[in-house]
Motif scaffolding. Structure first.
Motif, PDB file in Angstrom:
ATOM      1  N   GLU A 198     -52.156   5.963  57.790  1.00 56.23           N
ATOM      2  CA  GLU A 198     -51.138   4.902  57.767  1.00 56.23           C
ATOM      3  C   GLU A 198     -49.924   5.293  56.928  1.00 56.23           C
TER       4      GLU A 198
ATOM      5  N   VAL B 181     -47.561   7.737  56.778  1.00 57.58           N
ATOM      6  CA  VAL B 181     -47.151   8.800  57.700  1.00 57.58           C
ATOM      7  C   VAL B 181     -46.691  10.055  56.958  1.00 57.58           C
TER       8      VAL B 181
ATOM      9  N   ASP C 208     -48.513  13.632  57.139  1.00 58.00           N
ATOM     10  CA  ASP C 208     -47.744  14.801  57.582  1.00 58.00           C
ATOM     11  C   ASP C 208     -47.863  15.942  56.577  1.00 58.00           C
TER      12      ASP C 208
ATOM     13  N   ILE D  47     -42.582  14.028  63.901  1.00 55.88           N
ATOM     14  CA  ILE D  47     -43.790  13.246  63.641  1.00 55.88           C
ATOM     15  C   ILE D  47     -44.247  12.622  64.951  1.00 55.88           C
TER      16      ILE D  47
ATOM     17  N   SER E 268     -46.742  10.124  67.145  1.00 53.84           N
ATOM     18  CA  SER E 268     -47.457   8.868  66.925  1.00 53.84           C
ATOM     19  C   SER E 268     -48.960   9.101  67.038  1.00 53.84           C
TER      20      SER E 268
ATOM     21  N   HIS F  11     -55.169  13.026  60.397  1.00 51.70           N
ATOM     22  CA  HIS F  11     -54.850  13.128  61.823  1.00 51.70           C
ATOM     23  C   HIS F  11     -56.125  13.183  62.648  1.00 51.70           C
TER      24      HIS F  11
END
Length: 302
Positions: free
Chosen positions: A104, A106, A110, A174, A176, A255
């Motif tokens: 959540e 992001v 990443d 990035i 989704s 991820h």
């Protein structure tokens, strides 16, 4: 005054502060090292030093702890570099089973992705420390300067250089979570059914497969490039163990990823890099020494 009901942590401010920031410190160390085992060792060394500090003389305890952790991680990073030179085959970061809250965030997800950690591997130790502290944890240049023993002006230059280096190599954008899951589901179906054309449809033409067996388990010793070669290696490899194999979708380093089990036992973790709906990178970790953090979730924090 009676201390009969006093909280042990409250009775020891050093312990209380360390515990409060432990997940943050682990994340700093892990992003600098790509190794959970080494990050844990760094935290142990950080605690030993922190326990001797005069807290009354510390203005910002969080910053002080980050500084100790960074210095310990830098020392270990140089040792790790020598270890990697004699590593059998490709070296990949140690995968972490992570909770949904990591995904959540992001920017955090990443920064700890397999693809990003491999980009960070191409930085010099001080550049990596500066990039992580500035771009991931948003520390001020003065704080970073104290952590890496450079002037604030030098740190600004290092940060600029590291940022340009990373920007040229990082994933193109990035993606989704839904796009990643869809691509991963298509990849998983193709692998499970041995559908060569289905694999070719989801793999980017320049896809790269990297395997890490650490000389303990069989793995591709050098990266394999190209959809046709990668698809054939995957279908041949999994075809040999199809009866005993099962694939499970999990969250790895923030991820979606896959776990391969053989006869119910954890065998491999396959992290993926997705760009524009296609799989551009496959990172298969088989080295058993790197799979210990796949049995329970690891808390990461910025």
């Amino acid at each position: 005054m009676s201390t009969e009901h006093q909280d042990p942590a409250a009775a020891n401010p050093a312990t209380e502060t360390f515990v409060a920031h432990r997940n943050l410190l682990f994340t700093v160390a892990y992003e600098m090292l790509g190794s959970a085992a080494d990050a844990e060792d760094v935290l142990q060394e950080t605690w030993l030093r922190w326990a001797t500090v005069d807290l009354d003389a510390v203005r910002d305890r969080r910053a002080y702890l980050v500084r100790i952790t960074t210095r310990q991680a830098l020392t270990r990073l140089r040792t790790l570099g020598r270890r990697k030179e004699s590593y059998v085959g490709s070296w990949l970061p140690e995968p972490l089973l992570t909770s949904p809250d990591v995904a959540e965030d992001v920017e955090l997800a990443d920064s700890v992705s397999m693809a990003m950690l491999l980009v960070l591997e191409t930085l010099a130790p001080t550049e990596r420390a500066v990039f992580v502290l500035r771009d991931v944890f948003d520390l001020g240049y003065d704080e970073i300067a104290e952590a890496v023993d450079r002037s604030p002006a030098a740190v600004r230059q290092i940060a600029h250089r590291a940022r340009a280096h990373v920007a040229a190599r990082r994933p193109r954008g990035i993606v989704s979570p839904a796009e990643t899951r869809n691509a991963l589901d298509a990849f998983r179906r193709a692998v499970e059914t041995g559908d060569l054309q289905g694999l070719l449809d989801i793999l980017a033409p320049d896809v790269v497969l990297v395997g890490d067996g650490g000389g303990v388990k069989q793995a591709v010793l050098r990266p394999i490039v190209g959809a046709d070669k990668v698809a054939r290696v995957l279908t041949a490899g999994l075809g040999r163990v199809a009866a005993a194999a099962s694939l499970q979708s999990v969250q790895v380093n923030g991820h979606p990823a896959l776990i391969l089990r053989l006869d119910g036992e954890l065998d491999s973790v396959v992290a993926v890099r997705i760009d524009q709906g296609l799989v551009t990178g496959l990172y298969a970790v088989r080295n058993p020494q790197k799979l210990s953090h796949m049995e329970r979730e690891t808390a990461l924090q910025r």
